[in-house]
Motif scaffolding. Structure first.
Motif, mmCIF file in Angstrom:
data_model
loop_
_atom_site.group_PDB
_atom_site.id
_atom_site.type_symbol
_atom_site.label_atom_id
_atom_site.label_comp_id
_atom_site.label_asym_id
_atom_site.label_seq_id
_atom_site.Cartn_x
_atom_site.Cartn_y
_atom_site.Cartn_z
ATOM 1 N N PRO A 1 0.825 -1.210 -0.165
ATOM 2 C CA PRO A 1 0.047 -0.046 -0.172
ATOM 3 C C PRO A 1 0.754 1.335 0.118
ATOM 4 O O PRO A 1 0.365 2.181 0.149
ATOM 5 N N ALA A 2 1.944 1.191 -0.178
ATOM 6 C CA ALA A 2 2.923 2.320 -0.206
ATOM 7 C C ALA A 2 3.165 3.055 -1.428
ATOM 8 O O ALA A 2 4.057 4.009 -1.595
ATOM 9 N N ALA A 3 2.456 2.730 -2.468
ATOM 10 C CA ALA A 3 2.490 3.137 -3.990
ATOM 11 C C ALA A 3 1.847 4.541 -3.938
ATOM 12 O O ALA A 3 1.074 4.968 -4.969
ATOM 13 N N PHE A 4 1.889 5.481 -3.085
ATOM 14 C CA PHE A 4 1.373 6.534 -2.846
ATOM 15 C C PHE A 4 2.384 7.787 -2.514
ATOM 16 O O PHE A 4 2.981 7.359 -1.552
ATOM 17 N N GLY A 5 2.399 8.894 -3.133
ATOM 18 C CA GLY A 5 2.874 9.999 -2.539
ATOM 19 C C GLY A 5 2.072 10.784 -2.039
ATOM 20 O O GLY A 5 0.880 11.485 -2.772
ATOM 21 N N VAL A 6 2.126 11.491 -0.672
ATOM 22 C CA VAL A 6 1.143 12.318 -0.273
ATOM 23 C C VAL A 6 1.850 13.486 0.587
ATOM 24 O O VAL A 6 3.020 13.363 1.073
ATOM 25 N N TYR A 7 1.525 14.738 -0.236
ATOM 26 C CA TYR A 7 2.149 16.094 0.423
ATOM 27 C C TYR A 7 1.004 17.010 0.713
ATOM 28 O O TYR A 7 -0.084 17.156 0.316
ATOM 29 N N LEU A 8 1.287 17.767 2.335
ATOM 30 C CA LEU A 8 0.438 18.597 2.862
ATOM 31 C C LEU A 8 0.952 19.947 2.516
ATOM 32 O O LEU A 8 1.877 20.419 3.347
ATOM 33 N N PRO A 9 0.800 20.767 1.551
ATOM 34 C CA PRO A 9 1.238 22.159 1.403
ATOM 35 C C PRO A 9 1.148 23.024 2.550
ATOM 36 O O PRO A 9 2.056 23.839 2.759
ATOM 37 N N GLY A 10 0.066 23.128 3.102
ATOM 38 C CA GLY A 10 -0.064 24.080 4.195
ATOM 39 C C GLY A 10 0.246 23.504 5.509
ATOM 40 O O GLY A 10 0.085 24.209 6.632
ATOM 41 N N ASN A 11 0.572 22.213 5.562
ATOM 42 C CA ASN A 11 0.919 21.533 7.071
ATOM 43 C C ASN A 11 -0.314 21.386 7.731
ATOM 44 O O ASN A 11 -0.134 21.551 8.840
ATOM 45 N N TRP A 12 -1.589 21.424 7.192
ATOM 46 C CA TRP A 12 -2.731 21.456 7.983
ATOM 47 C C TRP A 12 -2.960 19.995 8.031
ATOM 48 O O TRP A 12 -2.791 18.897 6.975
ATOM 49 N N PRO A 13 -3.863 19.364 9.048
ATOM 50 C CA PRO A 13 -4.183 17.954 9.013
ATOM 51 C C PRO A 13 -5.300 17.705 8.029
ATOM 52 O O PRO A 13 -6.000 18.618 7.778
ATOM 53 N N VAL A 14 -5.255 16.656 7.560
ATOM 54 C CA VAL A 14 -6.300 15.995 6.839
ATOM 55 C C VAL A 14 -7.562 15.945 7.564
ATOM 56 O O VAL A 14 -7.562 15.228 8.797
ATOM 57 N N PRO A 15 -8.758 16.408 7.256
ATOM 58 C CA PRO A 15 -8.914 16.789 5.702
ATOM 59 C C PRO A 15 -9.185 18.067 5.866
ATOM 60 O O PRO A 15 -9.880 18.856 4.754
ATOM 61 N N PHE A 16 -8.567 18.998 6.611
ATOM 62 C CA PHE A 16 -8.759 20.535 6.618
ATOM 63 C C PHE A 16 -8.129 21.413 5.641
ATOM 64 O O PHE A 16 -8.412 22.216 5.518
ATOM 65 N N GLY A 17 -6.958 20.551 5.316
ATOM 66 C CA GLY A 17 -6.119 21.705 4.300
ATOM 67 C C GLY A 17 -5.905 20.926 2.971
ATOM 68 O O GLY A 17 -6.521 19.876 2.709
ATOM 69 N N ILE A 18 -5.193 21.496 2.083
ATOM 70 C CA ILE A 18 -4.979 21.132 0.890
ATOM 71 C C ILE A 18 -4.128 19.815 0.819
ATOM 72 O O ILE A 18 -3.152 19.840 1.500
ATOM 73 N N VAL A 19 -4.241 18.777 0.011
ATOM 74 C CA VAL A 19 -3.686 17.364 -0.018
ATOM 75 C C VAL A 19 -3.323 17.425 -1.570
ATOM 76 O O VAL A 19 -4.151 17.314 -2.353
ATOM 77 N N LEU A 20 -2.124 17.128 -1.866
ATOM 78 C CA LEU A 20 -1.713 16.645 -3.153
ATOM 79 C C LEU A 20 -1.129 15.144 -2.974
ATOM 80 O O LEU A 20 -0.498 14.668 -1.910
ATOM 81 N N VAL A 21 -1.848 14.413 -4.155
ATOM 82 C CA VAL A 21 -1.450 13.012 -3.911
ATOM 83 C C VAL A 21 -1.004 12.538 -5.505
ATOM 84 O O VAL A 21 -1.530 12.846 -6.347
ATOM 85 N N ALA A 22 0.011 11.526 -5.378
ATOM 86 C CA ALA A 22 0.549 11.046 -6.554
ATOM 87 C C ALA A 22 0.468 9.558 -6.323
ATOM 88 O O ALA A 22 0.720 8.896 -5.451
ATOM 89 N N ASP A 23 -0.437 8.813 -7.436
ATOM 90 C CA ASP A 23 -0.445 7.321 -7.217
ATOM 91 C C ASP A 23 -0.157 6.976 -8.832
ATOM 92 O O ASP A 23 0.343 7.913 -9.484
ATOM 93 N N ARG A 24 -0.371 5.728 -9.110
ATOM 94 C CA ARG A 24 0.335 5.564 -10.372
ATOM 95 C C ARG A 24 -0.576 6.115 -11.574
ATOM 96 O O ARG A 24 -0.062 6.536 -12.547
ATOM 97 N N LEU A 25 -2.135 6.554 -11.384
ATOM 98 C CA LEU A 25 -2.991 6.944 -12.343
ATOM 99 C C LEU A 25 -2.348 8.534 -12.464
ATOM 100 O O LEU A 25 -2.032 9.053 -13.584
ATOM 101 N N GLY B 1 -3.986 8.745 6.232
ATOM 102 C CA GLY B 1 -2.873 8.652 7.275
ATOM 103 C C GLY B 1 -1.845 9.621 7.297
ATOM 104 O O GLY B 1 -0.745 9.484 7.940
ATOM 105 N N ALA B 2 -1.964 10.548 6.359
ATOM 106 C CA ALA B 2 -0.754 11.589 6.104
ATOM 107 C C ALA B 2 -1.060 12.577 7.419
ATOM 108 O O ALA B 2 -1.905 12.814 7.993
ATOM 109 N N ARG B 3 0.260 12.667 8.040
ATOM 110 C CA ARG B 3 0.332 13.919 9.270
ATOM 111 C C ARG B 3 1.090 15.118 8.961
ATOM 112 O O ARG B 3 2.155 15.091 8.277
#
Length: 547
Positions: free
Chosen positions: A62-86, A535-537
């Motif tokens: 399940p590690a085939a994801f890259g997750v980045y929190l640009p504003g460093n806010w906890p999910v789901p309150f802030g912007i989240v960028l995600v990279a998976d295979r698609l 699970g992103a922190r």
């Protein structure tokens, strides 16, 4: 290494934004400097996209994801960028299409408007952001950024035809954007969140009394996405708009419809999987039959088109219909072939739009009698000489042996043939590999819809082959008395690069199909995406300590 890849997620969004701002500061002049900055930025963006793809491809679920929190806010309150295979695949395709279109534009189209380079970078920013964002509101924001830039690029160069097509294009997309907002508002009212993973996580808990409202919001949102994807009957605007746009703008537009397809695929597999209870597979029949009708409409449109630019537009519609129908079957194997087809058709569509202008240039060149005159009113000796005995002659009693094909025509002929083979799905190129993978998967479905799509995939290839063959005959076989067009290296290089990428897909078909099938399997296991995002922190910073 994993953390570094996660931090790279923000680069495809910030880099075009910073580049556009820099070029605005340079003023209306300095187009040469702007061109250099644009090329460097776009190339760097493509390199980052390839790094993201290699990064996610090297990870196992399940590690085939890259997750980045640009504003460093906890999910789901802030912007989240995600990279998976698609999303990584879509970002790489955006970089390839963007770089090819930009290089082609440097020959002449960059001079047709003051803000071409700025609009181009904003277009890339919107595309990258739409593929990487993980919440609906920012998806809407990036949609509007790329659409606003596309309005300017469609009108780039001026002319009545572009203005008329542009007005239709703007009107339909404004309506779609309004529906987008309405759908997002309804979903927020039902679930209380806009984060895609959080929405999917909360859907099973939606009470029965709100289930109808949930489906209504999802349907409104789907209409907005499908209008942008070119689903019939919402695609009347697409062929005239793409045909009227300048060649580099139309080439970028080849991936715009794929944004709608991506949004449908992402949200439908995430929110309405097989284990979603009463909402499982919501709208699947609409996707399947709507895609089938769209594919049939695009195939017939290709066959009926008399202009290559409109034919290319209908080819985009046919590819969108194929992808939407494949999504609706909810079959990982079929979707794996469809994603391979998405990559192949996008590269070929971009190359075909770039070829349109060059092929039309062949037909517009006229023979100047002075070019054949030696100054004394006689033809040059090599044209006036009698053919040698035993020489093969054509129907006009002219020698066939020793007749040289100009390099420009040879390049255009080979490039068009490769584009035709990929677009029609004929062997041995990538379009055939993709269609064969989908046809094999459809044989396992054994439903009327599956058989309908199976037959249409074959017929659409036949119709496309006939239409492209007719266009090729018109541009090459009937142009014997015209001198070859003058092509610049900067115009031919991006086309050659796109076609080389199509050939590389064939040479690496096994690896490519393995990647797209892994992407499809990940999509049909939505808990992997949900767990990765939720699970992103945020990074906890200790006072006085540099992170």
């Amino acid at each position: 290494m994993m953390a570094m890849m996660d931090h790279l997620l923000v680069v495809p969004v910030l880099l075009p934004l910073a580049t556009a701002a820099l070029m605005l500061l340079l003023g209306e002049g300095r187009r040469g400097l702007k061109a250099v900055v644009n090329v460097l930025s776009t190339t760097l963006g493509l390199a980052v996209a390839v790094s993201l793809l290699l990064g996610v491809a090297g990870r196992d679920a399940p590690a085939a994801f890259g997750v980045y929190l640009p504003g460093n806010w906890p999910v789901p309150f802030g912007i989240v960028l995600v990279a998976d295979r698609l999303s990584a695949l879509m970002v790489v395709l955006t970089g390839c299409v963007g770089l090819a279109s930009l290089l082609y534009a440097l020959a002449r189209w960059q001079h047709a408007g003051v803000y071409f380079h700025v609009l181009f970078q904003l277009q890339l920013m919107g595309l990258y952001g739409a593929f990487l964002t993980a919440d609906l509101f920012n998806l809407f924001v990036f949609f509007e950024v790329l659409l606003a830039a596309s309005y300017g690029l469609l009108l780039h160069g001026g002319g009545g035809a572009r203005v008329r097509a542009g007005l239709h294009y703007i009107a339909i997309n404004l309506v779609a954007s309004m529906l987008f907002l309405i759908g997002v508002a309804v979903l927020y009212g039902v679930t209380g969140t806009l984060n895609m993973a959080d929405i999917a996580q909360k859907l099973p808990a939606v009470p029965v009394s709100d289930r109808g409202l949930l489906h209504a919001g999802a349907a409104i949102l789907a209409i907005a996405f499908l209008a942008k994807a070119g689903l019939w009957p919402l695609n009347f605007w697409l062929p005239p708009a793409y045909a009227a746009a300048s060649a580099p703008s139309a080439a970028v537009f080849a991936i715009l419809t794929k944004v709608g397809v991506y949004a449908v695929l992402r949200l439908w597999t995430l929110c309405f999987p097989a284990d979603a209870g009463a909402s499982a597979g919501f709208g699947s029949e609409v996707l399947v039959w709507g895609g089938i009708v769209t594919l049939a409409f695009g195939a017939v449109g290709m066959l009926a088109s008399q202009q290559l630019a409109r034919l290319a537009g209908y080819a985009v519609i046919a590819s969108s219909g194929t992808l939407i129908a494949a999504i609706g079957f909810d079959a990982p194997v079929l979707n794996g072939g469809a994603l391979f087809y998405l990559a192949s058709s996008t590269l070929a569509g971009c190359a075909l739009f770039l070829l349109v202008e060059l092929l039309e240039r062949v037909r517009q060149v006229e023979v100047d009698p002075q070019d054949l005159d030696d100054g004394n009113g006689a033809l040059p000796a090599f044209l006036d000489a009698e053919p040698l005995p035993g020489t093969n002659l054509d129907d006009n009693e002219e020698a066939l042996v020793g007749r040289v094909i100009p390099a420009a025509l040879a390049f255009l002929g080979i490039a068009f043939a490769v584009c035709a083979l990929v677009t029609a799905g004929l062997p041995p190129l990538s379009g055939f590999v993709a269609k064969l993978a989908m046809l094999s998967a459809l044989l396992e479905q054994s439903t009327p819809a599956a058989w309908a799509l199976f037959v249409l995939l074959i017929l659409s290839g036949l119709f496309g082959a006939i239409a492209l063959m007719r266009v090729g005959m018109r541009h090459f076989w009937t142009a014997q008395d015209r001198p070859p067009p003058r092509l610049r290296v900067i115009e031919t290089l991006p086309i050659a690069g796109l076609l080389a990428a199509s050939v590389a897909l064939v040479l690496q078909a096994e690896s490519g199909l393995a990647y797209t099938r892994a992407a499809a399997e990940s999509l049909h296991a939505p808990h992997l995406y949900i767990d990765a995002v939720m699970g992103a922190r945020p990074i906890v910073r200790t006072p006085g300590v540099t992170p």
